[in-house]
Design a protein around this motif. Structure first.
Motif, PDB file in Angstrom:
ATOM      1  N   GLU A 109       0.835  -1.202   0.000  1.00 39.61           N
ATOM      2  CA  GLU A 109       0.000   0.000   0.000  1.00 39.61           C
ATOM      3  C   GLU A 109       0.873   1.258   0.000  1.00 39.61           C
ATOM      4  O   GLU A 109       0.822   2.072   0.937  1.00 39.61           O
ATOM      5  CB  GLU A 109      -0.953   0.004   1.186  1.00 39.61           C
ATOM      6  CG  GLU A 109      -1.987  -1.097   1.105  1.00 39.61           C
ATOM      7  CD  GLU A 109      -3.040  -1.022   2.200  1.00 39.61           C
ATOM      8  OE1 GLU A 109      -2.776  -0.381   3.228  1.00 39.61           O
ATOM      9  OE2 GLU A 109      -4.113  -1.604   2.024  1.00 39.61           O
ATOM     10  N   ASP A 151      -6.733  -3.489  -2.337  1.00 38.10           N
ATOM     11  CA  ASP A 151      -7.206  -3.784  -0.984  1.00 38.10           C
ATOM     12  C   ASP A 151      -8.493  -3.006  -0.781  1.00 38.10           C
ATOM     13  O   ASP A 151      -8.556  -1.820  -1.129  1.00 38.10           O
ATOM     14  CB  ASP A 151      -6.182  -3.310   0.055  1.00 38.10           C
ATOM     15  CG  ASP A 151      -4.843  -4.017  -0.091  1.00 38.10           C
ATOM     16  OD1 ASP A 151      -4.766  -4.996  -0.859  1.00 38.10           O
ATOM     17  OD2 ASP A 151      -3.889  -3.592   0.577  1.00 38.10           O
ATOM     18  N   TYR A 158     -11.600  -2.225   2.138  1.00 45.00           N
ATOM     19  CA  TYR A 158     -12.211  -2.408   3.460  1.00 45.00           C
ATOM     20  C   TYR A 158     -13.508  -1.622   3.531  1.00 45.00           C
ATOM     21  O   TYR A 158     -13.547  -0.440   3.174  1.00 45.00           O
ATOM     22  CB  TYR A 158     -11.231  -1.961   4.557  1.00 45.00           C
ATOM     23  CG  TYR A 158     -10.069  -2.923   4.651  1.00 45.00           C
ATOM     24  CD1 TYR A 158     -10.202  -4.106   5.370  1.00 45.00           C
ATOM     25  CD2 TYR A 158      -8.885  -2.697   3.960  1.00 45.00           C
ATOM     26  CE1 TYR A 158      -9.169  -5.027   5.417  1.00 45.00           C
ATOM     27  CE2 TYR A 158      -7.842  -3.615   4.004  1.00 45.00           C
ATOM     28  CZ  TYR A 158      -7.990  -4.779   4.740  1.00 45.00           C
ATOM     29  OH  TYR A 158      -6.985  -5.699   4.782  1.00 45.00           O
ATOM     30  N   GLU A 180      -2.860  -4.660  15.408  1.00 48.72           N
ATOM     31  CA  GLU A 180      -3.954  -5.244  14.635  1.00 48.72           C
ATOM     32  C   GLU A 180      -4.504  -6.508  15.262  1.00 48.72           C
ATOM     33  O   GLU A 180      -5.119  -7.336  14.589  1.00 48.72           O
ATOM     34  CB  GLU A 180      -3.476  -5.483  13.192  1.00 48.72           C
ATOM     35  CG  GLU A 180      -3.226  -4.159  12.490  1.00 48.72           C
ATOM     36  CD  GLU A 180      -2.756  -4.283  11.059  1.00 48.72           C
ATOM     37  OE1 GLU A 180      -2.075  -5.274  10.752  1.00 48.72           O
ATOM     38  OE2 GLU A 180      -3.047  -3.380  10.262  1.00 48.72           O
ATOM     39  N   HIS A 227      -8.065  -7.230  14.617  1.00 45.42           N
ATOM     40  CA  HIS A 227      -8.473  -7.336  13.204  1.00 45.42           C
ATOM     41  C   HIS A 227      -8.815  -8.790  12.936  1.00 45.42           C
ATOM     42  O   HIS A 227      -8.087  -9.691  13.339  1.00 45.42           O
ATOM     43  CB  HIS A 227      -7.309  -6.899  12.316  1.00 45.42           C
ATOM     44  CG  HIS A 227      -7.690  -6.598  10.903  1.00 45.42           C
ATOM     45  ND1 HIS A 227      -8.091  -7.563  10.011  1.00 45.42           N
ATOM     46  CD2 HIS A 227      -7.720  -5.422  10.227  1.00 45.42           C
ATOM     47  CE1 HIS A 227      -8.348  -6.993   8.840  1.00 45.42           C
ATOM     48  NE2 HIS A 227      -8.133  -5.698   8.946  1.00 45.42           N
TER      49      HIS A 227
END
Ligand code: GAL
Length: 672
Positions: free
Chosen positions: A149, A274, A276, A356, A359
């Motif tokens: 990213e 990606d 979300y 995370e 997550h």
């Protein structure tokens, strides 16, 4: 899609370094049980691979690569350059990124590097080279994954190194001629004139509004610098590891505007994205659909990889809602329906430590006796069942033009209204077209438009003469072109196109606006003429005169009462529509009904706001995807075989609330 990749790959990020070795064998057993065939390895492993300036440790990665290969799992191997190790920042603090107000962003999170830093680049390339040399012929290697990213946390850096790089970039853009820069930036205003490139800075926090063209150029520069980080690593990989495709994962979603992905896509062997969902947003499937179509636009219409999404909650939103039963499967299929040839997740095993740890993952903290795990296994089986769609792609008659530069320009400060948001009209028109069963491509303005019957031009604030000419030619050749407000306003230097709005589109549209009449927060107006009764609109109105167009709808009240709000002009064999206000959803639906009829578009059967219907087309077959986001059963008059259930359908497909179907059509759909 490159042949090194599994047909409809399934898996996710795998971070074995977060777990003791005992967990690794279990990982592979469970991966096999879940049907995982592709994992992304090493994304944040720099500190493990290179524990010190002259110390390397590839042993653990060798073991992982070999063991994954033995388990028949392919690897998307990261170059691991996304998160530099502590020792590098300690030795070279000048590589740390700096914010607009001069704060250094320190190590301790991730991506703490300035994209223009030569020190960072030198070390990143050394790591990339070492990995390529070691693994280029490893049988598990299917794909290279540059960084992660790019720009996620460090898209714009304002440090002195960036300032120097910005000046070099500007010298190139303006042929080393500071007079050209002065002209483009309009520096006659507020005594901003430069005598030398050396005086120029990034748009750091200033006493008041920074020069808009300086801001625009800085956004262009920042996107280019990040892309360059990709390109230099890609070139190393192509040289040492020829034949293995190279990707980097995009973040094509509403929150991300900094990277010009429609240009970046051309540099990738295969595009990956990606995505979300934003939990607080009802109807997130609409934004997902738009982002997936935009991702396909970055891939020039070809299949792409869904590199990351989540099985359930994420950790980085204020309230991290868990996905409802079936939602993860619908999300996954929705990406496939729009051209994804892989469904991958962040991450394989939910972390037990680190930022995370809350997550979701494919393998949750609670283990395999969980609904999440059962759905993961179900999804994997489903992807196997529909695997034959791999390689096909949607073929659409409608396009929405999308341009990151127009987005950047549109959302600069000191504009007529902060409520004009670039993606707003694009997403709403996409929503309405989708709900009416019209497939849409989201493409860069430089795309060849000749095959489209409908071209939607939302809020294209900044536009080139070439784009205007291409749109005019498309309309003349028979297409319906529809332009929405705050389009055509400026040229590439953010200079107003004089003579009345919408500047560059005045002639094509046959209108002339003498003044914008933006509305206040909470204010709305009524518009009549789009079917029976009035619809509401807000945000925007204009003092618009007809100059060759006809008025199709007018304002009933508000500052533009009695004036045209929607217009149409016959152009050659086609038509050019203008929408001068922000119609509410019902108004957009009515507008789109008329556009669909005007352009003679095919409507896929059974579509509605809650029932997504799309088609992928292959060489000699086509597949209709039906994704039912509602609670009610959906009925779709399609003939063929539903690959999800294995049943023949003869015009009577029924998809339960929350369910999905993928029908190989008996009579293949449109493929031109
Ligand atoms: C992405 C990132 C992953 C992980 C994920 C969490 O931005 O690439 O590494 O952080 O978000 O949602």
């Amino acid at each position: 899609m490159p042949t090194s990749l599994p047909a409809l790959a399934f898996g996710g990020d795998y971070n074995p370094e977060q777990w003791p070795p005992e967990a690794h064998a279990e990982d592979r057993t469970l991966m096999r049980e879940a049907g995982v065939d592709l994992v992304t390895l090493g994304v944040f492993s720099w500190a493990w691979l290179q524990p010190g300036p002259d110390r390397w440790d590839f042993g653990w990665l060798d073991e992982q690569m070999d063991a994954l290969h033995a388990a028949d799992i392919k690897v998307d191997l990261a170059t691991a350059t996304a998160s530099p190790p502590a020792w590098l920042a300690q030795r070279h603090p000048e590589m740390l990124p700096v914010t607009q107000d001069g704060r250094t962003l320190w190590p301790g999170g991730r991506q703490a590097f300035c994209p223009s830093s030569p020190v960072y680049r030198e070390h990143a390339l050394a790591l990339c080279t070492a990995l390529a040399e070691r693994y280029h012929d490893h049988p598990a290697l299917a794909l290279w994954h540059v960084s992660n990213e790019l720009g996620c946390h460090n898209a714009r850096c304002y440090c002195d190194v960036s300032a120097a790089a910005f000046r070099t970039w500007l010298r190139q853009r303006y042929d080393d001629d500071v007079a050209r820069l002065n002209d483009a930036w309009g520096t006659a205003f507020w005594s901003q004139r430069y005598d030398d490139f050396e005086q120029v800075l990034p748009p750091r926090v200033a006493p008041t509004h920074a020069n808009p063209t300086q801001q625009l150029d800085f956004l262009r520069f920042s996107s280019d610098q990040l892309l360059d980080n990709f390109v230099v690593e890609r070139d190393v990989l192509h040289r040492i590891s020829p034949g293995v495709p190279v990707t980097t994962n995009f973040m094509v979603m509403r929150q991300t505007m900094e990277m010009d992905y429609l240009r970046w896509g051309r540099e990738l062997d295969v595009v990956s994205n990606d995505h979300y969902l934003i939990a607080a947003e009802a109807g997130g499937h609409r934004e997902l659909a738009f982002s997936a179509d935009l991702t396909r636009g970055t891939a020039d219409g070809r299949p792409w990889l869904l590199m990351e999404h989540s099985t359930s909650a994420v950790n980085w939103q204020p309230r991290n809602r868990a996905k409802l039963p079936g939602e993860m499967i619908r999300n996954s299929l929705a990406h496939v329906a729009r051209g994804a040839d892989a469904v991958l997740f962040f991450q394989w095993r939910a972390s037990r430590a680190g930022a995370e740890k809350f997550h979701s993952g494919l393998l949750p903290h609670a283990g395999t006796d969980t609904r999440q795990w059962r759905e993961v296994v179900e999804l994997s089986r489903l992807l196997d069942a529909v695997e034959e769609v791999a390689g096909s792609a949607p073929r659409n008659q409608a396009a929405i033009l999308f341009d990151y530069e127009a987005w950047w320009g549109c959302e600069l400060d000191s504009h007529p209204s902060i409520d004009v948001r670039y993606r707003d009209r694009a997403e709403d028109l996409h929503r309405a077209l989708t709900a009416q069963g019209v497939g849409v491509d989201v493409v860069h303005p430089s795309t060849d438009l000749t095959s489209y019957d409908l071209v939607v031009v939302p809020t294209l604030y900044l536009v080139s003469d070439e784009t205007v000419a291409a749109l005019t030619a498309a309309a003349e050749a028979g297409a319906t072109v529809v332009v929405t407000y705050f389009s055509g306003i400026v040229d590439e230097s953010d200079h107003i196109r004089l003579g009345g709005y919408p500047g560059a589109f005045r002639e094509l549209l046959g209108v002339r606006t003498t003044e914008f009449l933006p509305l206040l927060a909470g204010e709305s107006v009524q518009v009549e003429g789009l079917g029976e009764g009035a619809v509401s609109a807000d945000t925007w109105a204009e003092d618009l005169e007809l100059d060759g167009a006809e008025a199709l709808a007018t304002y009933v009240d508000g500052p533009a009462a009695g004036l045209p709000a929607v217009t149409r002009r016959a152009v050659g064999d086609g038509r050019a529509w203008y929408v001068a206000t922000r119609l509410d959803a019902a108004g957009t639906d009515r507008l789109v009904e008329r556009l669909v009829a005007d352009a003679g578009l095919e409507q896929l059967p059974g579509a509605s706001d809650l029932v997504e219907v799309t088609r992928r087309v292959g060489d000699d077959a086509s597949w209709l995807f039906v994704i039912n986001h509602g609670d009610e059963q959906a009925e779709v008059p399609v003939h063929g075989v539903d690959l999800v259930t294995g049943r023949e359908v003869a015009g009577d497909l029924r998809v339960p609330g929350g369910g999905v179907a993928v029908v190989r059509e008996a009579d293949p759909g449109r493929s031109d």
